[in-house]
Design an enzyme around this catalytic site. Structure first.
Site, mmCIF file in Angstrom:
data_model
loop_
_atom_site.group_PDB
_atom_site.id
_atom_site.type_symbol
_atom_site.label_atom_id
_atom_site.label_comp_id
_atom_site.label_asym_id
_atom_site.label_seq_id
_atom_site.Cartn_x
_atom_site.Cartn_y
_atom_site.Cartn_z
ATOM 1 N N TYR A 1 29.203 52.614 60.279
ATOM 2 C CA TYR A 1 30.155 52.567 59.169
ATOM 3 C C TYR A 1 29.690 53.574 58.108
ATOM 4 O O TYR A 1 28.912 53.233 57.208
ATOM 5 C CB TYR A 1 30.204 51.181 58.546
ATOM 6 C CG TYR A 1 30.893 50.116 59.356
ATOM 7 C CD1 TYR A 1 31.572 50.407 60.537
ATOM 8 C CD2 TYR A 1 30.873 48.790 58.931
ATOM 9 C CE1 TYR A 1 32.200 49.414 61.266
ATOM 10 C CE2 TYR A 1 31.516 47.793 59.643
ATOM 11 C CZ TYR A 1 32.170 48.102 60.814
ATOM 12 O OH TYR A 1 32.789 47.107 61.532
ATOM 13 N N GLY B 1 45.904 44.923 61.025
ATOM 14 C CA GLY B 1 46.678 44.925 62.246
ATOM 15 C C GLY B 1 46.524 46.221 63.023
ATOM 16 O O GLY B 1 45.420 46.733 63.208
ATOM 17 N N PRO C 1 41.363 50.929 61.224
ATOM 18 C CA PRO C 1 40.490 51.379 60.133
ATOM 19 C C PRO C 1 41.221 52.101 59.006
ATOM 20 O O PRO C 1 40.629 52.368 57.967
ATOM 21 C CB PRO C 1 39.524 52.328 60.845
ATOM 22 C CG PRO C 1 40.298 52.853 62.004
ATOM 23 C CD PRO C 1 41.147 51.700 62.460
#
Length: 301
Positions: free
Chosen positions: A69, A221, A225
């Site tokens: 990340y 959904g 990202p």
């Protein structure tokens, strides 16, 4: 509904192995920028640090993160370490391994079993810890996870990892992993607008076995990202109006309602959105509202 005084214990608690966490946690993926990974502009570092600290003030004691990340200028693990070191005794930091990004930020070949020690050690270094509370193996399309999960189980035996989980899997992978070592959580894509029979079966199995089920992209959904959509189905908007809540809060409340073993990890770099997300743990849908949203879910819309 108000979010000013609502804390993360409003939805109750669950266990990650022998670790007790509030059911509303925090996902660190969006700490790095306007969108995750290299898809948006880098965040303001001090603002991201303040968001993490505010999450703890609001009772969050379960943070989901990963060494991959990061954006051009920000690392989620570094931000967490800077914001919270030394960590509180009850703080559970969950990370994941399997995917790999090179230093330019591009996705590279996923980890081989022998690579996982390096991935674990990199998370330890970035987080400034001598062990990881929970490590999820993110399946990267391989048919069997036995070899990869077995490598993590060895690191657990060495004391580098306390508990193990799996991510992006089918029910057969859970059974495969459990034959090697205990599994305390399963992370799969799941949300109001995401329907997959295999994941529905996993959710049920985890409930029966007392395993935490931790959905990712429960709000975003199909956008994954990228920033979450700003348009919502009329049924979601109607429920939100009835409760004086936001559509995001309704989505999180519906997700948490699917079982007491579900842990929410909504991610944000926005302090206002953080408070809204935590407050969603106190939103109680009526049976009629839940039934309407269940139909929407089964349509995958």
């Amino acid at each position: 509904m108000t979010s000013e005084t609502i804390t993360a214990d409003a939805a109750g608690t669950w266990q990650l192995g022998d670790l007790t966490v509030n059911r509303v946690g925090f996902g660190a993926m969006r700490l790095t920028g306007s969108a995750a990974f290299h898809l948006g502009a880098p965040s303001d570092r001090q603002r991201s640090i303040s968001v993490v600290r505010r999450a703890i003030e609001l009772g969050v004691n379960h943070i989901d993160t990963a060494a991959f990340y990061f954006s051009a200028l920000r690392s989620a693990n570094e931000i967490i370490n800077s914001a919270l070191s030394p960590h509180a005794d009850d703080l559970v930091i969950v990370t994941k391994v399997g995917p790999f990004r090179n230093y330019s930020g591009e996705w590279a070949a996923s980890a081989r079993p022998e690579d996982l020690r390096g991935h674990v050690e990199e998370n330890l270094r970035q987080l400034g810890r001598d062990h990881l509370d929970v490590v999820n193996l993110r399946r990267m399309r391989q048919d069997s996870i036995a070899e990869h999960f077995g490598a993590l189980a060895e690191l657990r035996e060495e004391g580098l990892i306390r508990h193990l989980g799996i991510s992006d899997v089918e029910p057969r992978h859970l059974a495969e992993a459990q034959a090697i070592a205990p599994v305390v959580c399963v992370q799969n894509r799941f949300g109001l607008d995401s329907y997959d029979p295999s994941t529905e079966e996993l959710l049920r199995i985890c409930g029966e076995q007392g395993i935490a089920f931790v959905p990712f992209y429960a709000v975003a959904g199909d956008r994954g990202p990228r920033p979450a959509a700003t348009t919502h189905h009329d049924a979601v908007l109607a429920v939100a109006r009835a409760h004086g809540a936001t559509p995001t809060q309704v989505r999180l409340a519906w997700t948490l309602r699917q079982g007491p073993h579900i842990l929410a990890i909504p991610g944000t770099g926005n302090p206002d959105h953080l408070e809204e997300n935590v407050a969603a743990g106190a939103l109680r849908l009526t049976d009629e509202e839940a039934a309407t949203l269940d139909v929407l879910h089964r349509k995958g819309d």
